[in-house]
Design a protein around this motif. Structure first.
Motif, PDB file in Angstrom:
ATOM      1  N   PRO A  83      11.970   7.007   2.460  1.00 26.95           N
ATOM      2  CA  PRO A  83      11.464   6.901   1.834  1.00 26.95           C
ATOM      3  C   PRO A  83      11.558   4.959   1.252  1.00 26.95           C
ATOM      4  O   PRO A  83      11.009   4.091   1.464  1.00 26.95           O
ATOM      5  CB  PRO A  83       9.662   7.383   2.296  1.00 26.95           C
ATOM      6  N   ILE A  84      11.539   5.299  -0.044  1.00 29.00           N
ATOM      7  CA  ILE A  84      12.038   3.868  -0.485  1.00 29.00           C
ATOM      8  C   ILE A  84      12.931   2.795   0.101  1.00 29.00           C
ATOM      9  O   ILE A  84      13.123   2.220   0.059  1.00 29.00           O
ATOM     10  CB  ILE A  84      12.137   4.319  -2.099  1.00 29.00           C
ATOM     11  N   GLN A  85      14.519   3.883   0.535  1.00 26.35           N
ATOM     12  CA  GLN A  85      15.003   3.195   1.131  1.00 26.35           C
ATOM     13  C   GLN A  85      14.059   1.840   2.672  1.00 26.35           C
ATOM     14  O   GLN A  85      14.886   1.066   2.905  1.00 26.35           O
ATOM     15  CB  GLN A  85      16.319   3.604   1.580  1.00 26.35           C
ATOM     16  N   GLN A  86      13.470   3.428   3.185  1.00 25.12           N
ATOM     17  CA  GLN A  86      13.647   2.806   4.105  1.00 25.12           C
ATOM     18  C   GLN A  86      12.489   1.262   4.348  1.00 25.12           C
ATOM     19  O   GLN A  86      12.683   0.801   5.346  1.00 25.12           O
ATOM     20  CB  GLN A  86      13.052   3.577   5.080  1.00 25.12           C
ATOM     21  N   ILE A  87      11.663   1.693   3.264  1.00 24.28           N
ATOM     22  CA  ILE A  87      10.585   0.470   2.763  1.00 24.28           C
ATOM     23  C   ILE A  87      11.489  -0.744   2.024  1.00 24.28           C
ATOM     24  O   ILE A  87      11.332  -1.697   2.971  1.00 24.28           O
ATOM     25  CB  ILE A  87       9.829   0.540   1.307  1.00 24.28           C
ATOM     26  N   GLN A 113       1.229  -1.059  -0.134  1.00 26.93           N
ATOM     27  CA  GLN A 113       0.036   0.172   0.261  1.00 26.93           C
ATOM     28  C   GLN A 113       0.403   0.710  -0.467  1.00 26.93           C
ATOM     29  O   GLN A 113       0.368   2.405  -0.866  1.00 26.93           O
ATOM     30  CB  GLN A 113      -1.139   0.216   1.605  1.00 26.93           C
ATOM     31  N   THR A 114       2.023   1.116   0.905  1.00 23.99           N
ATOM     32  CA  THR A 114       2.809   2.422   0.373  1.00 23.99           C
ATOM     33  C   THR A 114       3.163   2.812  -0.327  1.00 23.99           C
ATOM     34  O   THR A 114       3.537   3.753  -1.212  1.00 23.99           O
ATOM     35  CB  THR A 114       3.705   2.111   2.083  1.00 23.99           C
ATOM     36  N   CYS A 115       3.231   1.810  -1.570  1.00 23.68           N
ATOM     37  CA  CYS A 115       4.426   1.684  -2.416  1.00 23.68           C
ATOM     38  C   CYS A 115       3.196   2.403  -3.389  1.00 23.68           C
ATOM     39  O   CYS A 115       4.252   2.909  -4.312  1.00 23.68           O
ATOM     40  CB  CYS A 115       4.770   0.841  -3.009  1.00 23.68           C
ATOM     41  N   LYS A 116       2.385   2.049  -3.094  1.00 24.58           N
ATOM     42  CA  LYS A 116       0.938   2.262  -4.479  1.00 24.58           C
ATOM     43  C   LYS A 116       0.816   4.076  -4.038  1.00 24.58           C
ATOM     44  O   LYS A 116       0.666   4.535  -5.350  1.00 24.58           O
ATOM     45  CB  LYS A 116      -0.012   1.665  -3.891  1.00 24.58           C
ATOM     46  N   PRO A 129      -0.046   2.200 -10.736  1.00 25.87           N
ATOM     47  CA  PRO A 129       1.051   2.918  -9.873  1.00 25.87           C
ATOM     48  C   PRO A 129       1.962   3.218  -8.578  1.00 25.87           C
ATOM     49  O   PRO A 129       3.070   3.627  -8.727  1.00 25.87           O
ATOM     50  CB  PRO A 129      -0.178   3.663  -9.089  1.00 25.87           C
ATOM     51  N   GLY A 130       1.723   1.239  -8.670  1.00 21.28           N
ATOM     52  CA  GLY A 130       3.172   1.612  -7.523  1.00 21.28           C
ATOM     53  C   GLY A 130       4.092   0.553  -7.833  1.00 21.28           C
ATOM     54  O   GLY A 130       5.484   0.385  -7.360  1.00 21.28           O
TER      55      GLY A 130
END
Length: 585
Positions: free
Chosen positions: A383-387, A359-362, A428-429
């Motif tokens: 945020p992408i690195q943290q994911i 969901q975060t990636c979306k 979208p993600g």
């Protein structure tokens, strides 16, 4: 008629008209007392918190009117003399007493029902006194009613608290607005929050709507947000358990009005740093984690809506969320030996964490910022690195599930690996998720490669995960190209490393080398082969084994073949993601 100068007296007629006598007074008083004693708590609260002391005024009014009424009846029954004053006839006198009695009742009714008092400087102490009394007693039903009654005054309380924050250096003004902060701190009490998250949505709505318009960092506001989140997680009747984004549950739940109002304002939460630092989550169940993740999803959505290509900003709240989620897999205890069922809290929580990642990636994919543009933020704030770091911890936690064979495969492959690498065919993600996978693959490889320099259990756990998932083997892997998947790249380099270095690692530290292997994966030192067992299923009548041959260990002391010089940091030079070439754990 007797006269003294211009003042004349006449005797009252005992048989004259009677409009409002003592009998009527007693009957009316009985009905009023009944109303006063049986009225709902909220209306008594309104009376108690009025700027005018309604109870004292009512008492003296009833006492005075009653005394005058009984004296009037006595005077008339005795036929005593009364002065003659123009329009003030005996009937008019009775009408005035009745009108005063009615006015007193209407004033009480309007205060209790029609025009309830609003928190202000004149009645602030009355509000604080009643709130403090209910908090001290701790009766949940009364706290719920008190919260419902305070809801109308919540905007005034927040505004006065904001004024106090602005003028706290001015002694005179600070004293004038101090009551607002004290009232907000009382409403932030954990006992109040545990009630209002499930039983008083009106108060939550009023407070946070005003905080949205009048944001400030007072102690009361910060404590309120923290305790509301904590109570909403632990109280399973709270809005976080009811407001689920599923239209089958109805539009009221699916639209998540309260969740969005409280946690959908990232700028407000960022002013109150530490709201999502929950402390110990060791005793949390899957339901608690799911509630936390619903609140966190609103923060991510709000952040994604606010961020613009030319307006990158760091969100401390988002940072706190990822810090908590990085530690979450290790708290689940899924590495406990034997007995892990597929629907245990630990497994369900892993699935919930992976759903949150998706969901975060979306949400990030729906912004106008491409995945590569997030490099505008530093490595630890991206945020992408943290994911990717959260995903790494999920895979690391799943690698600890080693027995039985079926459960190890189910958790490691069907939940962890497939949830991260087999999702998002398009959408979208997809771009963001692809970036997460590339970063995650590099982290896994760095952990395994670190075994060359400093053998450790984290590296062997990741190696065992790759072996169990079939990434290590003699299967044909597509050659490296711009279109090759991160999984293929990882399989290629881990297979090469295992073939060349595993025999050395086993010679250097035998128990460490196989510490990450789940049940069914073994190493035969004499044959220099890693074997993976495939258990009996509906499609095969007996177990089968898949072998992978490794190269012999170098001759001599294993310590002399342990590498000591790591590649330079940020190697190779074209590493656009700027991921340090060092172990990540």
């Amino acid at each position: 008629m007797n006269c003294i100068g211009k003042l004349c007296f006449f005797p009252l007629d005992p048989n004259g008209p009677k409009i409002f006598g003592f009998a009527e007074y007693i009957a009316a008083l009985a009905l009023i007392v009944l109303a006063w004693t049986t009225v709902d708590y909220r209306y008594r609260f309104h009376v108690h918190t009025s700027s005018v002391d309604v109870r004292r005024l009512a008492f003296y009014s009833v006492a005075g009117i009653g005394t005058l009424t009984i004296l009037t009846d006595l005077w008339r029954a005795s036929g005593w003399l009364v002065p003659e004053i123009g329009f003030l006839t005996p009937a008019m006198w009775q009408a005035i007493l009745g009108a005063c009695f009615l006015a007193m009742f209407l004033f009480w009714t309007s205060t209790a029902f029609l025009v309830p008092p609003i928190f202000n400087r004149r009645n602030a102490e009355r509000f604080i006194e009643i709130i403090y009394k209910e908090v001290k007693q701790g009766d949940r039903s009364k706290i719920a009613q008190m919260a419902d009654a305070v809801a109308r005054s919540a905007p005034a309380i927040v505004q006065m608290s904001q004024q106090y924050q602005k003028n706290k250096d001015d002694r005179v003004l600070a004293k004038r607005f101090d009551a607002g902060g004290r009232a907000l701190e009382l409403l932030a009490d954990p006992r109040v929050c545990s009630v209002i998250v499930s039983s008083a949505p009106a108060l939550l709505d009023s407070i946070f709507e005003e905080l949205r318009r009048s944001p400030h960092e007072s102690r009361g506001a910060y404590t309120l947000v923290c305790n509301v989140l904590s109570a909403a997680i632990t109280e399973e009747a709270s809005f976080l358990y009811h407001e689920i984004a599923d239209w089958q549950l109805g539009p009221a739940a699916a639209s998540q009005p309260i969740t969005t109002l409280i946690f959908g304002n990232t700028e407000l939460l960022d002013r109150m740093q530490g709201v999502f630092r929950t402390g110990s989550t060791l005793n949390w169940k899957n339901t608690h984690w799911q509630a936390y993740l619903r609140a966190a999803s609103q923060v991510v959505s709000s952040y994604a809506e606010d961020v613009l290509p030319n307006r990158f900003r760091h969100s401390p709240t988002l940072q706190d969320i990822f810090n908590e989620l990085r530690d979450a897999p290790a708290m689940l205890g899924i590495g406990q030996p034997a007995g892990l069922e597929r629907n245990t809290d630990a497994v369900l929580t892993l699935r919930a964490l992976i759903n949150f990642i998706q969901q975060t990636c979306k949400s990030l994919g729906q912004t106008k910022i491409s995945a590569s543009d997030w490099s505008g933020l530093s490595q630890h704030l991206n945020p992408i690195q943290q994911i990717a770091e959260v995903a790494y911890k999920i895979l690391l936690a799943s690698s600890r599930v080693r027995t039985p064979i079926e459960t190890a495969w189910y958790v490691q492959h069907n939940i962890a690996w497939s949830g991260i690498f087999d999702s998002f065919t398009s959408g979208p993600g997809d771009e963001v998720m692809h970036e997460v996978r590339e970063r995650l693959v590099r982290m896994i490889w760095i952990s395994i490669r670190e075994l060359d320099y400093s053998p450790n259990y984290v590296g062997t756990q990741m190696l065992g995960l790759c072996v169990n998932l079939g990434l290590v083997g003699d299967r044909r892997i597509p050659s490296a190209s711009a279109n090759s998947s991160p999984q293929d790249a990882l399989a290629r380099i881990v297979t090469r490393w295992t073939r060349r270095r595993f025999a050395w690692l086993h010679k250097y530290h035998p128990s460490l080398a196989t510490a990450g292997f789940p049940d069914g994966v073994t190493y035969n030192k004499q044959k220099r082969s890693i074997s993976k067992e495939f258990s009996v299923s509906a499609f095969q009548a007996k177990p089968t084994f898949k072998l992978f041959q490794v190269e012999p260990a170098p001759r001599g002391d294993p310590e002399s073949h342990r590498k000591t010089t790591r590649p330079p940091t940020f190697s190779p030079a074209n590493n656009r993601r700027q991921i340090p070439d060092r172990p990540w754990f």
